[in-house]
Write a protein that holds these residues in place. Structure first.
Motif, PDB file in Angstrom:
ATOM      1  N   ALA A   1       0.813  -1.214   0.000  1.00 58.36           N
ATOM      2  CA  ALA A   1       0.000   0.000   0.000  1.00 58.36           C
ATOM      3  C   ALA A   1       0.846   1.262   0.000  1.00 58.36           C
ATOM      4  O   ALA A   1       0.425   2.305  -0.512  1.00 58.36           O
ATOM      5  CB  ALA A   1      -0.938  -0.002   1.207  1.00 58.36           C
ATOM      6  N   LEU A   2       2.043   1.194   0.574  1.00 56.35           N
ATOM      7  CA  LEU A   2       2.926   2.360   0.678  1.00 56.35           C
ATOM      8  C   LEU A   2       3.956   2.435  -0.447  1.00 56.35           C
ATOM      9  O   LEU A   2       4.754   3.378  -0.473  1.00 56.35           O
ATOM     10  CB  LEU A   2       3.655   2.340   2.027  1.00 56.35           C
ATOM     11  CG  LEU A   2       2.778   2.471   3.281  1.00 56.35           C
ATOM     12  CD1 LEU A   2       3.620   2.289   4.530  1.00 56.35           C
ATOM     13  CD2 LEU A   2       2.051   3.814   3.291  1.00 56.35           C
ATOM     14  N   ALA A   3       3.948   1.462  -1.361  1.00 60.65           N
ATOM     15  CA  ALA A   3       4.978   1.397  -2.405  1.00 60.65           C
ATOM     16  C   ALA A   3       4.997   2.672  -3.241  1.00 60.65           C
ATOM     17  O   ALA A   3       3.955   3.169  -3.677  1.00 60.65           O
ATOM     18  CB  ALA A   3       4.727   0.189  -3.303  1.00 60.65           C
ATOM     19  N   GLY A   4       6.207   3.191  -3.464  1.00 58.84           N
ATOM     20  CA  GLY A   4       6.346   4.414  -4.243  1.00 58.84           C
ATOM     21  C   GLY A   4       6.660   4.187  -5.699  1.00 58.84           C
ATOM     22  O   GLY A   4       6.638   5.126  -6.497  1.00 58.84           O
ATOM     23  N   ASN A   5       6.980   2.969  -6.068  1.00 57.19           N
ATOM     24  CA  ASN A   5       7.269   2.656  -7.470  1.00 57.19           C
ATOM     25  C   ASN A   5       6.996   1.182  -7.708  1.00 57.19           C
ATOM     26  O   ASN A   5       6.718   0.418  -6.773  1.00 57.19           O
ATOM     27  CB  ASN A   5       8.710   3.007  -7.829  1.00 57.19           C
ATOM     28  CG  ASN A   5       9.716   2.389  -6.868  1.00 57.19           C
ATOM     29  OD1 ASN A   5       9.765   1.169  -6.698  1.00 57.19           O
ATOM     30  ND2 ASN A   5      10.522   3.234  -6.227  1.00 57.19           N
TER      31      ASN A   5
ATOM     32  N   TRP B   1      -4.753  -2.109   1.740  1.00 56.97           N
ATOM     33  CA  TRP B   1      -5.056  -1.661   3.104  1.00 56.97           C
ATOM     34  C   TRP B   1      -6.129  -2.513   3.766  1.00 56.97           C
ATOM     35  O   TRP B   1      -6.112  -2.703   4.993  1.00 56.97           O
ATOM     36  CB  TRP B   1      -5.491  -0.200   3.111  1.00 56.97           C
ATOM     37  CG  TRP B   1      -4.408   0.825   2.973  1.00 56.97           C
ATOM     38  CD1 TRP B   1      -4.324   1.810   2.028  1.00 56.97           C
ATOM     39  CD2 TRP B   1      -3.252   0.995   3.803  1.00 56.97           C
ATOM     40  NE1 TRP B   1      -3.186   2.571   2.200  1.00 56.97           N
ATOM     41  CE2 TRP B   1      -2.511   2.097   3.300  1.00 56.97           C
ATOM     42  CE3 TRP B   1      -2.763   0.317   4.920  1.00 56.97           C
ATOM     43  CZ2 TRP B   1      -1.321   2.528   3.881  1.00 56.97           C
ATOM     44  CZ3 TRP B   1      -1.578   0.762   5.495  1.00 56.97           C
ATOM     45  CH2 TRP B   1      -0.873   1.837   4.979  1.00 56.97           C
ATOM     46  N   ILE B   2      -7.065  -3.054   2.991  1.00 54.09           N
ATOM     47  CA  ILE B   2      -8.149  -3.820   3.622  1.00 54.09           C
ATOM     48  C   ILE B   2      -7.652  -5.125   4.253  1.00 54.09           C
ATOM     49  O   ILE B   2      -8.352  -5.729   5.060  1.00 54.09           O
ATOM     50  CB  ILE B   2      -9.289  -4.138   2.621  1.00 54.09           C
ATOM     51  CG1 ILE B   2      -8.811  -5.068   1.515  1.00 54.09           C
ATOM     52  CG2 ILE B   2      -9.886  -2.876   2.048  1.00 54.09           C
ATOM     53  CD1 ILE B   2      -9.948  -5.609   0.674  1.00 54.09           C
TER      54      ILE B   2
ATOM     55  N   GLY C   1      -6.473  -9.159   8.729  1.00 54.22           N
ATOM     56  CA  GLY C   1      -5.316  -9.880   9.242  1.00 54.22           C
ATOM     57  C   GLY C   1      -5.147  -9.732  10.741  1.00 54.22           C
ATOM     58  O   GLY C   1      -4.808 -10.705  11.432  1.00 54.22           O
ATOM     59  N   MET C   2      -5.383  -8.554  11.278  1.00 54.69           N
ATOM     60  CA  MET C   2      -5.228  -8.357  12.716  1.00 54.69           C
ATOM     61  C   MET C   2      -6.272  -9.138  13.499  1.00 54.69           C
ATOM     62  O   MET C   2      -5.991  -9.703  14.564  1.00 54.69           O
ATOM     63  CB  MET C   2      -5.303  -6.868  13.053  1.00 54.69           C
ATOM     64  CG  MET C   2      -4.163  -6.040  12.458  1.00 54.69           C
ATOM     65  SD  MET C   2      -2.512  -6.667  12.881  1.00 54.69           S
ATOM     66  CE  MET C   2      -2.506  -6.399  14.655  1.00 54.69           C
TER      67      MET C   2
ATOM     68  N   ILE D   1     -13.370  -0.665  -5.251  1.00 52.14           N
ATOM     69  CA  ILE D   1     -12.388   0.047  -4.420  1.00 52.14           C
ATOM     70  C   ILE D   1     -11.466   0.909  -5.275  1.00 52.14           C
ATOM     71  O   ILE D   1     -11.185   2.069  -4.948  1.00 52.14           O
ATOM     72  CB  ILE D   1     -11.568  -0.957  -3.592  1.00 52.14           C
ATOM     73  CG1 ILE D   1     -12.444  -1.586  -2.499  1.00 52.14           C
ATOM     74  CG2 ILE D   1     -10.356  -0.280  -2.966  1.00 52.14           C
ATOM     75  CD1 ILE D   1     -11.747  -2.649  -1.690  1.00 52.14           C
ATOM     76  N   THR D   2     -10.978   0.350  -6.374  1.00 45.27           N
ATOM     77  CA  THR D   2     -10.073   1.100  -7.243  1.00 45.27           C
ATOM     78  C   THR D   2     -10.748   2.359  -7.783  1.00 45.27           C
ATOM     79  O   THR D   2     -10.134   3.435  -7.860  1.00 45.27           O
ATOM     80  CB  THR D   2      -9.592   0.218  -8.398  1.00 45.27           C
ATOM     81  OG1 THR D   2      -8.914  -0.915  -7.866  1.00 45.27           O
ATOM     82  CG2 THR D   2      -8.651   0.978  -9.308  1.00 45.27           C
ATOM     83  N   GLU D   3     -12.012   2.250  -8.133  1.00 47.71           N
ATOM     84  CA  GLU D   3     -12.732   3.384  -8.706  1.00 47.71           C
ATOM     85  C   GLU D   3     -13.025   4.461  -7.680  1.00 47.71           C
ATOM     86  O   GLU D   3     -12.952   5.656  -7.980  1.00 47.71           O
ATOM     87  CB  GLU D   3     -14.039   2.887  -9.332  1.00 47.71           C
ATOM     88  CG  GLU D   3     -14.842   3.978 -10.026  1.00 47.71           C
ATOM     89  CD  GLU D   3     -16.092   3.437 -10.706  1.00 47.71           C
ATOM     90  OE1 GLU D   3     -16.948   4.244 -11.085  1.00 47.71           O
ATOM     91  OE2 GLU D   3     -16.196   2.199 -10.836  1.00 47.71           O
TER      92      GLU D   3
END
Length: 468
Positions: free
Chosen positions: A95-99, A170-171, A176-177, A159-161
């Motif tokens: 989710a945090l990937a910058g590239n 993120w979901i 998972g928790m 979600i993408t839209e």
């Protein structure tokens, strides 16, 4: 681990393992409708973005049996929890990937977490339920896990839209928790046979799987007769042969080769590899047909998969419940014949002008069929081994399922490419029809393999002394 008699404990085990498995399956499905948005943000070509799938698949394949072995050695509950934690951490990195490079690396880490979770989920579940209850539990487990096939593509498109592609990762955090907390609170620890780690065996099977999967992934890109593909294929087969010879001579083999002397395991594995090849190949191409040829958007295409995928909700639990009455063989053979007929029906009716309504009946037929076969084949495989070896049998089953799916996608895409292309609706339809014909053939071959399953009474009598 002794089979618990506490019904509440059995329900918790079923719920927790199914939840974790659902999360893994959902993640694999939900990303498929986010590729266009990822490509637009990173400016990456399709050739680069395909590795967001391939990286996951490669680490998942090569570490499957390793995950089962680690669970046997260090504790299934402990390693199961570690796999969920690793998957959640990797999802955050996605989710945090910058590239694109960072996303691919994080996806590879997700695959490693999934390789711990998936075989151990089935091993924990199977060792918790006795032989008479195991089939029904596996049917419910398959139905819940299969729900990801139902909702994944549509949820991914929605979600993408509305939220952006990063939210498809993120979901995984709340799911998972919750799963991790329940594992630690509700599951008891269990172990496989107390034996030394088979490090040479782990290395050989990992390298063999890596070489074989690489050849499948690269075949369509560089040519099936290329030096790269043939070299990796030959290397994979040679390493697999070395693995078999090593396991035959190892004092504490990771995969006792004697297990494959069982007709139930050998036939069940053969049928599973073939029907998963057909199913995953269709799952890869069908949404694209609905979008490219019939003109639906990503969310609409996901919704129109429901006549096929939603059959898992009803059929898989029912098949699991009745398998002890009718046996595995009738359900596997009948189910795969139904899938073969349904997919062959689609191959014969598709055209650029076909109405979606013409596809509903064959989709339902194929969906009901494979939903019958899945829990029956799983039960035949896992019931053919002792409780202490279910972790190993589960790892073998999951690796076979994965490699079958990879082969199916590669084979159906090769068939599609030989007969069609993506440059027009008509050309796409031609390739799609040819691919569906191949999927029907694979399903028919799976039914033939299922015919060699032993009668139910033979499986039960072989497993009963071990489970008792």
């Amino acid at each position: 681990m002794q089979t618990p008699t506490d019904r509440a404990e059995q329900k918790w085990v079923l719920g927790v393992t199914a939840l974790a498995s659902f999360m893994m399956a959902l993640d694999a499905m939900i990303i498929t409708t986010a590729f266009a948005a990822i490509r637009a943000e990173f400016g990456s070509p399709v050739q680069t973005l395909q590795w967001t799938v391939n990286a996951f698949n490669l680490t998942f394949a090569v570490l499957l049996l390793t995950g089962a072995a680690l669970g046997d050695r260090f504790g299934r509950r402990r390693m199961f929890a570690a796999g969920i934690a690793l998957f959640v951490f990797a999802s955050t990195a996605c989710a945090l990937a910058g590239n694109a490079t960072a996303l691919i690396a994080a996806r590879a880490l997700q695959g490693a977490g999934a390789a711990l979770v998936m075989p151990l989920a089935m091993a924990i579940l199977s060792s918790t339920f006795g032989p008479k209850e195991r089939a029904r539990a596996l049917g419910i487990f398959s139905g819940i896990t299969g729900c990801a096939l139902i909702v994944g593509p549509a949820i991914g498109g929605f979600i993408t839209e509305h939220l952006g592609w990063r939210w498809v990762f993120w979901i995984n955090l709340p799911i998972g928790m919750i799963a991790l907390g329940l594992v630690l609170a509700r599951l008891r620890e269990s172990f496989g046979p107390a034996a030394a780690m088979d490090l040479p065996g782990l290395s050989l099977v990992a390298l063999a799987a890596l070489a074989l999967v690489w050849s499948l992934l690269r075949g369509n890109a560089v040519g099936w007769a290329s030096a790269e593909v043939m070299g990796m294929l030959i290397s994979g087969l040679a390493l697999a042969t070395c693995f078999v010879f090593w396991e035959l001579r190892a004092a504490a083999p990771m995969v006792p080769i004697r297990l494959f002397a069982s007709r139930a395991l050998a036939s069940g594995m053969s049928a599973s590899v073939l029907f998963y090849a057909a199913m995953y190949g269709v799952l890869f191409l069908l949404p694209q047909f609905l979008q490219t040829t019939l003109g639906f958007d990503a969310f609409g295409a996901g919704l129109r998969l429901l006549p096929w995928t939603a059959t898992l909700f009803v059929t898989a639990p029912v098949a699991g419940a009745v398998v002890n009455k009718f046996g595995e063989r009738p359900l596997v053979v009948t189910g795969l014949l139904m899938q073969a007929i349904g997919l062959g029906w689609i191959a014969n009716v598709v055209s650029p002008a076909v109405a979606y309504s013409a596809l509903v009946a064959p989709l339902v037929l194929a969906g009901v069929g494979v939903s019958m076969a899945m829990p029956a084949a799983q039960n035949a495989i896992l019931s053919s081994v002792a409780v202490t070896e279910m972790g190993k049998a589960s790892g073998v089953f999951n690796m076979g399922r994965f490699l079958g799916g990879m082969f199916g996608i590669a084979a159906l895409v090769a068939s599609f490419s030989a007969s069609g292309s993506v440059d027009s609706a008509a050309h796409f339809e031609s390739g799609f029809a040819a691919a569906m014909g191949l999927a029907a053939t694979l399903s028919l071959a799976g039914a033939i393999a299922g015919f060699f399953l032993p009668a139910r009474r033979h499986i039960a009598s072989a497993a009963a002394p071990q489970d008792g």
